[in-house]
Structures are given as C-alpha cells and as structure tokens.
Design an enzyme around this catalytic site. Structure first.
Site, PDB file in Angstrom:
ATOM      1  N   HIS A 192      43.769  37.969  44.647  1.00 19.50           N
ATOM      2  CA  HIS A 192      42.990  37.187  45.609  1.00 19.50           C
ATOM      3  C   HIS A 192      43.654  37.250  46.983  1.00 19.50           C
ATOM      4  CE1 HIS A 192      40.450  34.292  47.389  1.00 19.50           C
ATOM      5  NE2 HIS A 192      40.652  33.243  46.623  1.00 19.50           N
ATOM      6  N   HIS A 224      36.128  45.926  48.051  1.00 17.84           N
ATOM      7  CA  HIS A 224      35.829  44.497  47.978  1.00 17.84           C
ATOM      8  C   HIS A 224      34.790  44.276  46.892  1.00 17.84           C
ATOM      9  CE1 HIS A 224      34.663  40.459  49.290  1.00 17.84           C
ATOM     10  NE2 HIS A 224      35.821  40.430  49.903  1.00 17.84           N
ATOM     11  N   ASP A 249      41.949  42.152  54.897  1.00 15.97           N
ATOM     12  CA  ASP A 249      43.401  42.131  54.710  1.00 15.97           C
ATOM     13  C   ASP A 249      44.085  43.382  55.228  1.00 15.97           C
ATOM     14  OD1 ASP A 249      43.607  39.628  53.537  1.00 15.97           O
ATOM     15  OD2 ASP A 249      42.901  40.417  51.632  1.00 15.97           O
TER      16      ASP A 249
HETATM   17  C1  LIG Z   1      39.039  44.350  45.763  1.00 16.04           C
HETATM   18  C2  LIG Z   1      38.862  45.182  44.502  1.00 16.04           C
HETATM   19  C3  LIG Z   1      39.627  44.471  43.351  1.00 16.04           C
HETATM   20  C4  LIG Z   1      37.379  45.287  44.174  1.00 16.04           C
HETATM   21  O1  LIG Z   1      37.262  45.991  42.991  1.00 16.04           O
HETATM   22  P1  LIG Z   1      35.848  46.390  42.358  1.00 16.04           P
HETATM   23  O2  LIG Z   1      34.815  45.407  42.713  1.00 16.04           O
HETATM   24  O3  LIG Z   1      36.100  46.621  40.925  1.00 16.04           O
HETATM   25  O4  LIG Z   1      35.555  47.791  43.095  1.00 16.04           O
HETATM   26  P2  LIG Z   1      34.312  48.722  42.901  1.00 16.04           P
HETATM   27  O5  LIG Z   1      33.663  48.473  41.586  1.00 16.04           O
HETATM   28  O6  LIG Z   1      33.452  48.624  44.113  1.00 16.04           O
HETATM   29  O7  LIG Z   1      34.952  50.166  42.912  1.00 16.04           O
HETATM   30  C5  LIG Z   1      34.130  51.314  43.013  1.00 16.04           C
HETATM   31  C6  LIG Z   1      34.981  52.546  42.920  1.00 16.04           C
HETATM   32  O8  LIG Z   1      35.842  52.602  44.050  1.00 16.04           O
HETATM   33  C7  LIG Z   1      37.188  52.667  43.646  1.00 16.04           C
HETATM   34  N1  LIG Z   1      37.989  51.791  44.476  1.00 16.04           N
HETATM   35  C8  LIG Z   1      37.785  50.467  44.689  1.00 16.04           C
HETATM   36  N2  LIG Z   1      38.740  49.977  45.489  1.00 16.04           N
HETATM   37  C9  LIG Z   1      39.535  51.030  45.819  1.00 16.04           C
HETATM   38  C10 LIG Z   1      40.689  51.126  46.603  1.00 16.04           C
HETATM   39  N3  LIG Z   1      41.215  50.063  47.225  1.00 16.04           N
HETATM   40  N4  LIG Z   1      41.266  52.334  46.728  1.00 16.04           N
HETATM   41  C11 LIG Z   1      40.744  53.401  46.110  1.00 16.04           C
HETATM   42  N5  LIG Z   1      39.650  53.364  45.330  1.00 16.04           N
HETATM   43  C12 LIG Z   1      39.060  52.175  45.176  1.00 16.04           C
HETATM   44  C13 LIG Z   1      37.191  52.126  42.235  1.00 16.04           C
HETATM   45  O9  LIG Z   1      38.291  52.657  41.492  1.00 16.04           O
HETATM   46  C14 LIG Z   1      35.878  52.599  41.713  1.00 16.04           C
HETATM   47  O10 LIG Z   1      35.987  53.971  41.354  1.00 16.04           O
HETATM   48  P3  LIG Z   1      35.499  54.469  39.904  1.00 16.04           P
HETATM   49  O11 LIG Z   1      34.050  54.112  39.877  1.00 16.04           O
HETATM   50  O12 LIG Z   1      35.805  55.917  39.962  1.00 16.04           O
HETATM   51  O13 LIG Z   1      36.325  53.695  38.949  1.00 16.04           O
HETATM   52  C15 LIG Z   1      39.428  46.605  44.694  1.00 16.04           C
HETATM   53  O14 LIG Z   1      38.685  47.246  45.684  1.00 16.04           O
HETATM   54  C16 LIG Z   1      40.905  46.629  45.033  1.00 16.04           C
HETATM   55  O15 LIG Z   1      41.749  46.558  44.139  1.00 16.04           O
HETATM   56  N6  LIG Z   1      41.265  46.723  46.346  1.00 16.04           N
HETATM   57  C17 LIG Z   1      42.634  46.768  46.764  1.00 16.04           C
HETATM   58  C18 LIG Z   1      43.190  45.350  46.894  1.00 16.04           C
HETATM   59  C19 LIG Z   1      42.611  44.605  48.076  1.00 16.04           C
HETATM   60  O16 LIG Z   1      42.601  45.095  49.193  1.00 16.04           O
HETATM   61  N7  LIG Z   1      42.159  43.348  47.808  1.00 16.04           N
HETATM   62  C20 LIG Z   1      41.669  42.469  48.852  1.00 16.04           C
HETATM   63  C21 LIG Z   1      40.210  42.208  48.710  1.00 16.04           C
HETATM   64  S1  LIG Z   1      39.664  41.241  50.086  1.00 16.04           S
END
Ligand SMILES: CC(C)(COP(=O)(O)OP(=O)(O)OC[C@H]1O[C@@H](n2cnc3c(N)ncnc32)[C@H](O)[C@@H]1OP(=O)(O)O)[C@@H](O)C(=O)NCCC(=O)NCCS
Length: 380
Positions: free
Chosen positions: A225, A264, A317
């Site tokens: 989070h 996100h 972030d």
């Molecule tokens: C925020 C987060 C948990 C959302 O996850 P989510 O809702 O499961 O993401 P999605 O379902 O939209 O992902 C779609 C695809 O993009 C990829 N993806 C998502 N975030 C990514 C990232 N930060 N870097 C690289 N690839 C990413 C996923 O692996 C997925 O690929 P796949 O279909 O081949 O598995 C994730 O993007 C993440 O871990 N981000 C990094 C941490 C961060 O910045 N958090 C702050 C949020 S405000």
C-alpha cells in the site's frame, strides 16, 4: 448452514466489488480521472492549497476566504501534542516510524476532549486536530531518535511549510513548500483503498475516529500500500546513473519482478497525480544541484515504454520518493508523510460511514472438514 461451492461467487480481495456509495472522490482508472468532491485533481494540484483541499474534502464545498481563514487557524492551533504523547514517542523511538505513528495516533485518543463523540461535527473537528497532530508526531519522533530536541511547530507557516520547518528548523523556500503542499493535496484522498476501507470497517462498529485512523495507519504501513515511494528511491540509488536504467529494468523484468512506482490496481493509464510531481522533481533536482535523480527517473520511464500497452504506467509514488529525499527526509519517513497527507481522506470516509452506518461484515466460504469427532487429549 453449508453452501455448495458452485453457489458462491468469491471476490477475492473484494476486487471490483462496490460496497457503498460515496460523494467524496471519483476515480476513473481507464481515463485517468480523479475528482475530489467533484473537482478535478489537476485544478486542485495547480490552484488549491492543502488547507483548502482538506476543507473541501471534510465539508464537501470549497471554502469562502473567511471559512478558509478559520479552518487554517484551527489547523495551526492544533499543532502541539501533549507531553504525555511525547513521552510515549520517546519510549518507542527505536521502532519504525509507522509503528511509532500508529502508537501515537492511538495515544492521542486519551487526550482528545471529543474522543467518543461520533457526530459529524465532532469527527470533522477531530480530523482537523489529527491532521496537525500527526504531522508533529512524525517530526517529533524523528528529532528524538536523532537525539535532538523536537522543533516546536510554527504558528504562522502553512501545513506543508511547517512540516518541512519541523525537519530542519528553517522555513523552506516558497517553491519547496509549494511542492510539499502539492504532494499533500495529491495524497489527501483516494477512495476505499486498503487503509480507508480499514477505517470504514472500524467506524462501522461505531468505534471512534482515533480507532479508525490508528487502524488505517496500520494498513498503510504494508509495502503493498504505502511503501512504493521508498522502494522507488531505493531503485534510483541502485541504478545510480541514467545510463544503467535500461539494463536494470530488463534485469528485473527477466526475473518477473515489478518495477516500483509503475502499475496500479485502478489506473490503467498514467496516474493523474503523477503528472504534477514530475515537473516538481525536475525543478527540485536542478535547484539542489542533483539533476541525476530526475534523469534516472526519466530513463526508467523510457525503459518502461514497452509496458505501457499492458496498462502499466507511472503512479504517484514514482516521483514522490525523490521529492522527499531531496528535501532531506530519510526513506523510512516516506510512508509516514503519505499518512500525514491522507488524514483528511480517512476522516471524510469515516464521516460518510457514520452518517449512513452499517456494520461491515462479509462472508468467507468454509472449505475445511466437517463434523469431526472430538477426541479427548489422551486419545489423540
Ligand atoms: C500496484 C500493483 C500491485 C498493481 O498490480 P495489478 O493490479 O495486479 O497489475 P495488473 O493486473 O494491471 O498487471 C498487468 C500486467 O502488467 C504487469 N505489471 C504490473 N505492474 C508492473 C510493474 N510495476 N512493473 C512491471 N510490470 C508490471 C503485470 O505483471 C501484469 O503482467 P502479466 O499479465 O504478464 O502478468 C503493481 O502494478 C505493482 O506491484 N506495482 C509496483 C509497486 C507500486 O508502485 N505500488 C504503488 C501503487 S500506487
């Protein structure tokens, strides 16, 4: 009563589930649109102040200048924290700042004259007090753990400028204070994410605002989070030079690891909040004579370009961490800064919950064994 597996639809993580209606914020993840109380985040980030935005969130309308002055006075007059709470902070000063903040938020309940009054008006007033007090808690703790005397909060500076002042004892420049102010505006509210939902679950039992915000701080402390800003700074340090960014991104992606500050759960286009901090990082890195941080972030964005078609873009972030770092905040204060900015949002979510209250109590489908025979201890 048992329910056959095929009769139950399970929404793990409550993903995509609407649990209530709200008038606080509107988020469209496909358009990249965020409104607080109907006002676009871009207008608020460019034209408003944290004080005005906090008023808007708490009371539902933009203030007149008289209302804003009164609100500002209330915020300023609530900056001091009781000596007993300072003693508690001192006693736990070696803990992580989020654990200290959560402990202090809980302790402040003992000193708030309206703690158990859950009326809308009292909850709003407590939200104002906590907005100011928690900022002081974060900086008091930081001073104490460094073996210094806490800096007495200013009675004249804005919320954002005072926060920076409590770090160094010097009033920040107008530009630096404005960037912090924008950061607080952009973090002030974001719908029923994990911490706000936690606050609503707690308020749903008719517990008080201090209990709800204490729980919300606990939820925000988890790396899924609140922690991404800290991780982005860590990443920028590991990259070290813009020329290394592409190889760094490739290596993480080859290992299937996410790039911090990207992606996100709701936004599938660029997070509208990120845009405002991007320019801020550029200017601040120049001003501080450290342009490499902005250059590293830009190089990471370039390297992540191919992932945009998956809906993976920068989030709020991505830029926030570098702003905090360049202002002299150590990385473990990044999440507490987020918490300080979010108090108005948590408060208004609690007000909404209490005004139309219902106990939040979902179900889990039982998949364990049934009707086992109880064996006495000596027969097991
Ligand atoms: C925020 C987060 C948990 C959302 O996850 P989510 O809702 O499961 O993401 P999605 O379902 O939209 O992902 C779609 C695809 O993009 C990829 N993806 C998502 N975030 C990514 C990232 N930060 N870097 C690289 N690839 C990413 C996923 O692996 C997925 O690929 P796949 O279909 O081949 O598995 C994730 O993007 C993440 O871990 N981000 C990094 C941490 C961060 O910045 N958090 C702050 C949020 S405000």
């Amino acid at each position: 009563m048992t329910t056959a597996a095929d009769e139950v639809v399970i929404h793990r993580g409550l993903n995509g589930v609407f649990f209530d209606r709200t008038k606080t914020s509107f988020i469209d993840g496909k358009e990249g649109k965020l409104l607080y109380r109907g006002y676009n985040i871009h207008d608020l980030a460019e034209r408003s102040t944290f004080e005005e935005t906090a008023y808007l969130l708490l009371y539902g309308e933009l203030p007149t200048s008289e209302e804003l002055q009164r609100f500002d006075r209330e915020l300023k007059s609530a900056r001091a924290i009781p000596g007993e709470v300072v003693d508690i902070i001192r006693a736990v000063k070696d803990a992580h700042p989020m654990d200290v903040l959560r402990t202090a938020a809980s302790a402040l309940a003992a000193f708030d004259p309206e703690v158990s009054d859950n009326s809308t008006e009292a909850t709003q007033r407590k939200g104002i007090r906590l907005s100011s007090q928690l900022a002081t808690v974060v900086m008091t703790h930081h001073a104490l753990r460094e073996g210094k005397d806490p800096i007495v909060p200013s009675s004249t500076l804005s919320h954002a400028a005072n926060f920076l002042y409590m770090l160094t004892g010097e009033a920040p420049s107008a530009e630096t204070a404005r960037l912090m102010d924008q950061d607080f505006i952009l973090h002030a509210e974001h719908g029923p994410n994990a911490s706000a939902f936690t606050a609503r679950v707690i308020a749903g039992t008719q517990a008080n605002l201090h209990a709800a915000i204490t729980g919300a701080i606990g939820a925000l402390s988890g790396p899924s989070h609140g922690g991404a800003a800290e991780n982005v700074m860590q990443m920028a340090m590991e990259i070290g030079d813009p020329a290394n960014a592409a190889a760094y991104v490739k290596s993480l992606r080859d290992q299937g690891k996410p790039i911090m500050g990207f992606g996100h759960r709701v936004y599938k286009v660029e997070d509208p909040r990120a845009i405002h901090l991007r320019e801020g990082v550029r200017k601040l890195s120049q001003e501080r004579g450290e342009p490499k941080w902005y250059a590293i972030l830009e190089a990471v964005i370039e390297a992540m370009h191919p992932y945009a078609r998956l809906g993976v873009h920068v989030n709020v972030d991505f830029f926030a961490g570098v702003i905090y770092y360049l202002n002299g905040f150590p990385p473990d204060l990044f999440v507490p800064i987020f918490a300080v900015g979010r108090v108005p949002g948590w408060t208004v979510q609690v007000v909404e919950q209490l005004e139309n209250n219902i106990l939040i109590r979902p179900l889990t489908q039982y998949t364990g064994p049934m009707d086992l025979e109880y064996l006495p201890l000596d027969e097991r």
